[in-house]
Design an enzyme around this catalytic site. Structure first.
Site, PDB file in Angstrom:
ATOM      1  N   GLU A 129       0.801  -1.117   0.118  1.00 38.30           N
ATOM      2  CA  GLU A 129       0.093   0.024  -0.128  1.00 38.30           C
ATOM      3  C   GLU A 129       0.889   1.370   0.042  1.00 38.30           C
ATOM      4  O   GLU A 129       1.916   1.340   0.795  1.00 38.30           O
ATOM      5  CB  GLU A 129      -0.802   0.099   1.208  1.00 38.30           C
ATOM      6  CG  GLU A 129      -1.957   1.056   1.309  1.00 38.30           C
ATOM      7  CD  GLU A 129      -2.939   1.212   2.294  1.00 38.30           C
ATOM      8  OE1 GLU A 129      -2.633   0.745   3.254  1.00 38.30           O
ATOM      9  OE2 GLU A 129      -3.595   1.982   2.089  1.00 38.30           O
ATOM     10  N   GLY A 269       2.837   2.257  11.127  1.00 37.23           N
ATOM     11  CA  GLY A 269       2.590   1.615  12.082  1.00 37.23           C
ATOM     12  C   GLY A 269       2.392  -0.091  11.828  1.00 37.23           C
ATOM     13  O   GLY A 269       2.963  -1.021  12.285  1.00 37.23           O
ATOM     14  N   ALA A 270       1.586  -0.157  10.943  1.00 31.88           N
ATOM     15  CA  ALA A 270       1.434  -1.727  10.483  1.00 31.88           C
ATOM     16  C   ALA A 270       0.517  -1.606   9.275  1.00 31.88           C
ATOM     17  O   ALA A 270      -0.050  -0.536   8.697  1.00 31.88           O
ATOM     18  CB  ALA A 270       0.237  -2.150  11.557  1.00 31.88           C
ATOM     19  N   MET A 271       0.231  -2.911   8.420  1.00 26.30           N
ATOM     20  CA  MET A 271      -0.275  -3.042   7.538  1.00 26.30           C
ATOM     21  C   MET A 271      -1.210  -4.271   7.339  1.00 26.30           C
ATOM     22  O   MET A 271      -0.871  -5.531   7.719  1.00 26.30           O
ATOM     23  CB  MET A 271       0.483  -3.190   6.176  1.00 26.30           C
ATOM     24  CG  MET A 271       0.126  -3.300   4.772  1.00 26.30           C
ATOM     25  SD  MET A 271      -1.132  -1.910   4.493  1.00 26.30           S
ATOM     26  CE  MET A 271      -2.268  -2.608   3.366  1.00 26.30           C
ATOM     27  N   ASN A 273      -2.539  -6.313   5.348  1.00 32.07           N
ATOM     28  CA  ASN A 273      -2.539  -7.502   4.006  1.00 32.07           C
ATOM     29  C   ASN A 273      -3.375  -8.665   4.422  1.00 32.07           C
ATOM     30  O   ASN A 273      -3.502  -8.924   5.591  1.00 32.07           O
ATOM     31  CB  ASN A 273      -1.055  -7.866   3.784  1.00 32.07           C
ATOM     32  CG  ASN A 273      -0.049  -6.662   3.909  1.00 32.07           C
ATOM     33  OD1 ASN A 273      -0.126  -5.913   3.074  1.00 32.07           O
ATOM     34  ND2 ASN A 273       0.788  -6.791   5.022  1.00 32.07           N
ATOM     35  N   HIS A 305      -6.984  -2.261  14.824  1.00 35.09           N
ATOM     36  CA  HIS A 305      -7.218  -1.593  13.743  1.00 35.09           C
ATOM     37  C   HIS A 305      -6.902  -2.642  12.452  1.00 35.09           C
ATOM     38  O   HIS A 305      -7.840  -2.473  11.469  1.00 35.09           O
ATOM     39  CB  HIS A 305      -6.381  -0.374  13.628  1.00 35.09           C
ATOM     40  CG  HIS A 305      -6.310   0.385  12.527  1.00 35.09           C
ATOM     41  ND1 HIS A 305      -7.284   1.690  12.275  1.00 35.09           N
ATOM     42  CD2 HIS A 305      -5.723   0.391  11.258  1.00 35.09           C
ATOM     43  CE1 HIS A 305      -6.886   2.087  11.009  1.00 35.09           C
ATOM     44  NE2 HIS A 305      -6.248   1.223  10.378  1.00 35.09           N
ATOM     45  N   GLU A 306      -5.822  -2.971  12.556  1.00 39.64           N
ATOM     46  CA  GLU A 306      -5.681  -3.902  11.196  1.00 39.64           C
ATOM     47  C   GLU A 306      -6.423  -5.188  11.198  1.00 39.64           C
ATOM     48  O   GLU A 306      -6.774  -5.519   9.907  1.00 39.64           O
ATOM     49  CB  GLU A 306      -4.127  -4.417  11.301  1.00 39.64           C
ATOM     50  CG  GLU A 306      -3.004  -3.360  11.579  1.00 39.64           C
ATOM     51  CD  GLU A 306      -2.863  -2.072  10.644  1.00 39.64           C
ATOM     52  OE1 GLU A 306      -3.239  -2.254   9.489  1.00 39.64           O
ATOM     53  OE2 GLU A 306      -2.744  -1.221  11.168  1.00 39.64           O
ATOM     54  N   GLU A 328     -10.183   4.127   6.042  1.00 35.80           N
ATOM     55  CA  GLU A 328      -9.312   4.323   7.172  1.00 35.80           C
ATOM     56  C   GLU A 328     -10.159   5.216   8.178  1.00 35.80           C
ATOM     57  O   GLU A 328     -10.070   4.839   9.310  1.00 35.80           O
ATOM     58  CB  GLU A 328      -8.036   5.272   6.718  1.00 35.80           C
ATOM     59  CG  GLU A 328      -6.948   4.465   5.988  1.00 35.80           C
ATOM     60  CD  GLU A 328      -6.425   3.147   6.480  1.00 35.80           C
ATOM     61  OE1 GLU A 328      -6.632   3.025   7.688  1.00 35.80           O
ATOM     62  OE2 GLU A 328      -5.917   2.499   5.996  1.00 35.80           O
TER      63      GLU A 328
HETATM   64  N1  0A1 Z   1      -3.198   0.896   5.843  1.00 35.74           N
HETATM   65  C1  0A1 Z   1      -2.410   0.904   6.913  1.00 35.74           C
HETATM   66  C2  0A1 Z   1      -1.453   2.019   6.813  1.00 35.74           C
HETATM   67  C3  0A1 Z   1      -0.295   2.163   5.831  1.00 35.74           C
HETATM   68  C4  0A1 Z   1      -0.362   2.676   4.840  1.00 35.74           C
HETATM   69  C5  0A1 Z   1       1.089   2.714   4.105  1.00 35.74           C
HETATM   70  C6  0A1 Z   1       1.784   2.240   4.344  1.00 35.74           C
HETATM   71  O1  0A1 Z   1       3.154   2.108   3.685  1.00 35.74           O
HETATM   72  C7  0A1 Z   1       3.253   3.165   2.903  1.00 35.74           C
HETATM   73  C8  0A1 Z   1       1.918   1.374   5.493  1.00 35.74           C
HETATM   74  C9  0A1 Z   1       0.988   1.171   6.176  1.00 35.74           C
HETATM   75  C10 0A1 Z   1      -3.045   1.118   8.143  1.00 35.74           C
HETATM   76  O2  0A1 Z   1      -4.068   1.922   7.991  1.00 35.74           O
HETATM   77  O3  0A1 Z   1      -2.925   0.779   9.084  1.00 35.74           O
HETATM   78 ZN    ZN Z   2      -5.760   1.592   8.635  1.00 33.66          ZN
END
Ligand code: 0A1
Ligand code: ZN
Length: 886
Positions: A129, A269-271, A273, A305-306, A328
């Site tokens: 992302e 913070g985290a992702m 996937n 959240h994740e 988000e």
């Molecule tokens: N979607 C994740 C946030 C996130 C966005 C971009 C990233 O890399 C550029 C990494 C994480 C969340 O909302 O936690």
């Molecule tokens: Zn998020």
């Protein structure tokens, strides 16, 4: 044909230009021949023309890739049969259905931007992302192209014993040559930004969860073996989140396994996937000895959240990146209510609002202001902002407030049901809530479209003869870049009326047959100016407005310091109690600032001291709330309250107030501190956390009193602490005291914890936040320390970020040294990691608000960045927007 495109100024993407994709991918088979120096990716895509899409060539995104070969339906394509630029691959004349085989090579260990496939410590991992997948292979890298992924990973067995990807594991095997392979299949169609791959020599902590329909899900947290004792809290949090999402939103998990991996190098913070969340190690790993209460709290909320994204983001995703807040804003709103349900709801609300006001209001008032649904961007990574996340959450929360809890749930059920497996827009979200409840949110949608923080002005009048109370609400929203005029917003305004004794009065509006019962009611404000007439109001009330911070607005409501003091102890709404206290403190501090500027003698407000005393001795109050109420607003927040911030006077005023409150209430702080110093083993629960927070606030006042004995007490706390919350609180207080004791405390802390990255980052951050005048020199010294690497985003945030964003007296030093330091770091960082570089620039967001001399210095700093050749799109966008004419 290979055209190495010359660098032009980066392209602007517009929401108005949105078109459906011309081609879709039904299936993506990926094979990775994995190693850190060179990874080969074979991608086999089953594609077809999109019947709803435009007549256009098939364009695949791709960056920093070596193309090895390209085949169409099994036949090799020659260079003349496609066109390639530095960011795209165009293949003309394609049939309606076809299979593409694309072989690319990438170099994970050269990837310092941490987008795509990269090497962190000894782990290979991905971050896709928003647009990282195009650094792995050529692909239509946009969220509205959803495909079923099957991923095969092949690698040396010794070096990469664990190999993970999304979905369920289907099969695995071993080759004779020392390599092994594994195949993962994710049955849920997903966009490429949710793709993930991880390989490494990892420890796994396992557990399981039985879903509401009785399915067993394996839960696994993968960490470096040295961190195996640090997973329990995240695992507990995950189970809490899974249960809560079933109970609160009826959402069940949908794969056989849910995995979390902790990595040391991560931009955010985290992702989320699908099935394979990748986390910044700092947002997963915790033990009482190494993590503070705040860390425990944050981990619980980020894990949730994740996890919540599995529905709000993954099952239903975004059509395009302008819709980022669809996932988000909603997911932050969900994690905030999860944390409120599991901990103290009042404290959660105070923290959320505090964060919003200090960060998002500043963003809304600055050159990067944008709507919750933006309409243009240069680099989408720059739009992972507090506006998209935190204001987006407030917007969803307001919808909930306006329609009611049950109705909101009906709306989200319809949303998930209607759009499962689709990529949709914020309009689709609002439409689902409207359709499920027959409500009209058309005016409300302006919250998504208009940037800026609305200001509400409240005027009241009481007619003692008619027993009528009139509340007039006017709204206005300042201009923001590209939006000069704004239409009125639809604002839920929570109000309560209090009589002189603090008792709630019934609220009956003109035309209503019955009074409304209950302490609080929601008024629906839709006009530029609107009057609410309350009848049968027996005595002159004091209105408590915007209870619970029912809308993300600024309030102009002229209350005297005495009225604020009254609300501080009498309001029925905990949030407004806290807020009244903060407003009183701000009024007092701003008066002190004015006195400093005019060289007047400073005097302590006895009103505030009295209220602090009442709060400290109120046995009914939650100690966590007491701690919040006794905490003075930050210097940054105070700066935002002044037309032209005076950083030095603010610092001086705040120190004066703190020291004098401390001296006046020393006995009480002392007593409270002692009472809370019961020795018992650390536990992460609301009560114990509340006690520790109040204990640490008391200690901070005791140290502020200037009594040297209190420093000894601080050292004693550090020595006796069996947890990081108490140890770090002590260290934080020590770093503002020059002298040998400070140096010893820092040295022994480092000696004790140098093996632990999470703790070392705290050690760096604490020093960067010191208000002592030599801090910049020390920060520069620490950049050469073994503990620091400029390639590690956590190190950068802890040291450089902390200094530039949370140390206003030093960062804004009159000689411009802080600004020059920031420029140097940004130029280095931009070559390594543009996302992190662009974020650091945020420290200059409010540059136009400062005095002439500082403005000039900050402008020069920005110009010296803008002048550079080959800036990343990330830094280019921010620096040009900051410098753009007002
Ligand atoms: N979607 C994740 C946030 C996130 C966005 C971009 C990233 O890399 C550029 C990494 C994480 C969340 O909302 O936690
Ligand atoms: Zn998020």
């Amino acid at each position: 044909m290979d055209t190495s495109a010359t660098e032009q100024s980066p392209k602007v993407t517009l929401l108005a230009d949105y078109q459906q994709p011309a081609y879709l991918v039904d299936e993506a088979l990926l094979q990775f021949d994995l190693d850190s120096a060179k990874t080969r990716v074979v991608s086999t895509l089953t594609m077809r023309k999109n019947p709803q899409g435009p007549e256009a060539d098939c364009i695949l995104d791709g960056e920093a890739l070596t193309l090895v070969s390209l085949k169409l339906d099994g036949k090799k394509l020659e260079g003349s049969q496609f066109q390639r630029t530095t960011s795209q691959l165009l293949i003309p004349n394609l049939p309606d259905k076809f299979e593409l085989e694309i072989i690319t090579e990438i170099e994970p260990d050269q990837n310092t931007a941490l987008e795509g496939l990269y090497y962190s410590g000894s782990i290979l991992c991905t971050q896709c992302e928003a647009e990282g997948f195009r650094r792995i292979t050529y692909y239509p890298d946009r969220p509205d192209v959803m495909s079923v992924f099957t991923v095969t990973i092949v690698a040396d067995r010794e070096k990469w014993p664990v190999m993970l990807s999304n979905g369920n594991m289907e099969d695995q095997g071993v080759f004779d040559d020392g390599r092994h392979w594994v195949r993962w299949h994710d049955p849920h169609p997903k966009p490429s930004y949710l793709f993930a791959l991880v390989a490494g020599d990892l420890h796994v902590q396992q557990d399981s969860f039985t879903t509401q329909s009785g399915r067993e899900v394996a839960l696994r947290i993968y960490v470096d073996p040295e961190n195996k004792h640090k997973c329990d809290h995240a695992l507990t949090s995950l189970k809490q989140a899974m249960k809560w999402d079933e109970d609160t939103y009826g959402r069940e998990y949908d794969l056989d396994v849910f995995m979390i991996v902790a990595v040391n190098d991560f931009n955010m913070g985290a992702m989320e996937n699908k099935g394979l969340n990748i986390f910044n190690a700092a947002c997963v790993l915790a033990t009482p000895e190494t993590a503070t209460d705040d860390d425990f709290y944050t981990i619980q909320s980020i894990v949730a959240h994740e996890y919540f994204h599995n529905w709000s983001g993954n099952r239903v995703t975004c059509r395009d990146w302008f819709q980022l807040s669809l996932k988000e804003g909603f997911t932050v709103m969900r994690d905030q209510s999860f944390s409120a349900d599991l901990n103290s709801a009042a404290v959660q609300r105070i923290d959320d609002v505090n964060g919003l006001r200090s960060m998002q209001f500043a963003e809304d008032a600055g050159p990067m202001a944008h709507p919750v649904r933006p309409d243009s961007y240069i680099e989408i990574s720059n739009f992972y902002t507090v506006t998209i996340y935190e204001k987006g959450a407030e917007v969803v929360r307001m919808i909930n407030t306006l329609v009611g809890d049950e109705e909101f749930r009906k709306g989200t059920d319809l949303y998930f049901d209607r759009h499962d497996g689709q990529a949709v827009t914020t309009d689709d979200f609002v439409k689902a809530i409207e359709d499920a409840n027959a409500v009209d949110l058309s005016q409300f949608k302006r919250w998504y479209e208009q940037a800026g923080t609305p200001e509400l002005t409240i005027d009241t009048n009481y007619d003692p003869i008619e027993h009528r109370f009139t509340l007039t609400v006017s709204q206005a929203c300042p201009a923001t870049p590209g939006q000069t005029t704004k239409q009125p917003f639809h604002i839920p305004l929570a109000v309560g009326l209090l009589d002189k004794s603090g008792t709630s009065l019934d609220m009956q509006l003109e035309g209503e047959a019955e009074p409304h019962h209950g302490d609080t009611r929601i008024l629906s404000v839709t006009e530029a100016s609107q009057t609410f007439e309350f009848i049968n109001v027996s005595s002159e009330p004091l209105a408590s407005v915007l209870r619970g911070f029912s809308a993300p607005v600024k309030l102009n409501y002229d209350l005297s310091n005495h009225q604020l003091a009254f609300l501080m102890v009498n309001d029925k709404d905990s949030f407004n109690r806290w807020d009244a206290g903060q407003k009183l403190i701000i009024n007092i501090l701003l008066e002190l600032v004015a006195d400093i500027q005019q060289n007047n003698q400073l005097v302590l407000s006895s009103l505030l001291v009295n209220q602090f005393e009442r709060i400290l001795t109120d046995k009914k109050l939650d100690p966590a709330l007491v701690a919040k109420m006794l905490t003075l607003p930050t210097e940054n927040y105070l700066a935002a309250q002044m037309t032209t911030p005076d950083v030095d006077a603010i610092h001086q005023a705040r120190e004066f107030l703190k020291r004098n409150i401390a001296v006046s209430l020393k006995g009480l702080f002392n007593q409270t501190y002692e009472k809370l110093s019961i020795r018992k083993a650390y536990d992460f629960n609301a009560d114990d956390m509340a006690m520790r927070s109040l204990k640490n606030v008391c200690l901070s006042y005791l140290v502020a009193s200037g009594d040297p004995m209190q420093l000894q007490r601080c050292l004693r706390q550090m020595k006796q602490a069996d947890n990081m919350t108490e140890l770090l609180a002590g260290l934080r207080l020590m770093v503002d005291q020059s002298g040998l004791e400070r140096e010893n405390a820092l040295r022994s802390f480092y000696e004790q914890w140098k093996q632990d990255r999470q703790v070392v980052d705290k050690w760096l951050a604490v020093q960067a936040a010191s208000t002592l005048p030599d801090t910049l020199i020390r920060v520069k010294g620490l950049m050469k320390h073994e503990a620091f690497s400029i390639k590690n985003p956590n190190n950068v945030r802890a040291l450089i970020g902390m200094f530039c964003r949370n140390n206003p007296v030093n960062f804004h030093a009159k000689d411009g040294s802080g600004y020059r330091f920031l420029v140097e770091q940004i130029l280095v960082l931009d070559k390594l990691n543009p996302q992190v570089a662009a974020r650091m620039l945020g420290a200059l967001n409010s540059w136009r608000r400062y005095d002439e001399q500082r403005q000039q210095l900050m402008k020069q700093a920005l110009e010296s960045i803008a002048e550079q050749q080959d800036l990343s799109a990330d830094v280019y966008e921010i620096v040009t927007k900051y410098l753009a004419a007002e």
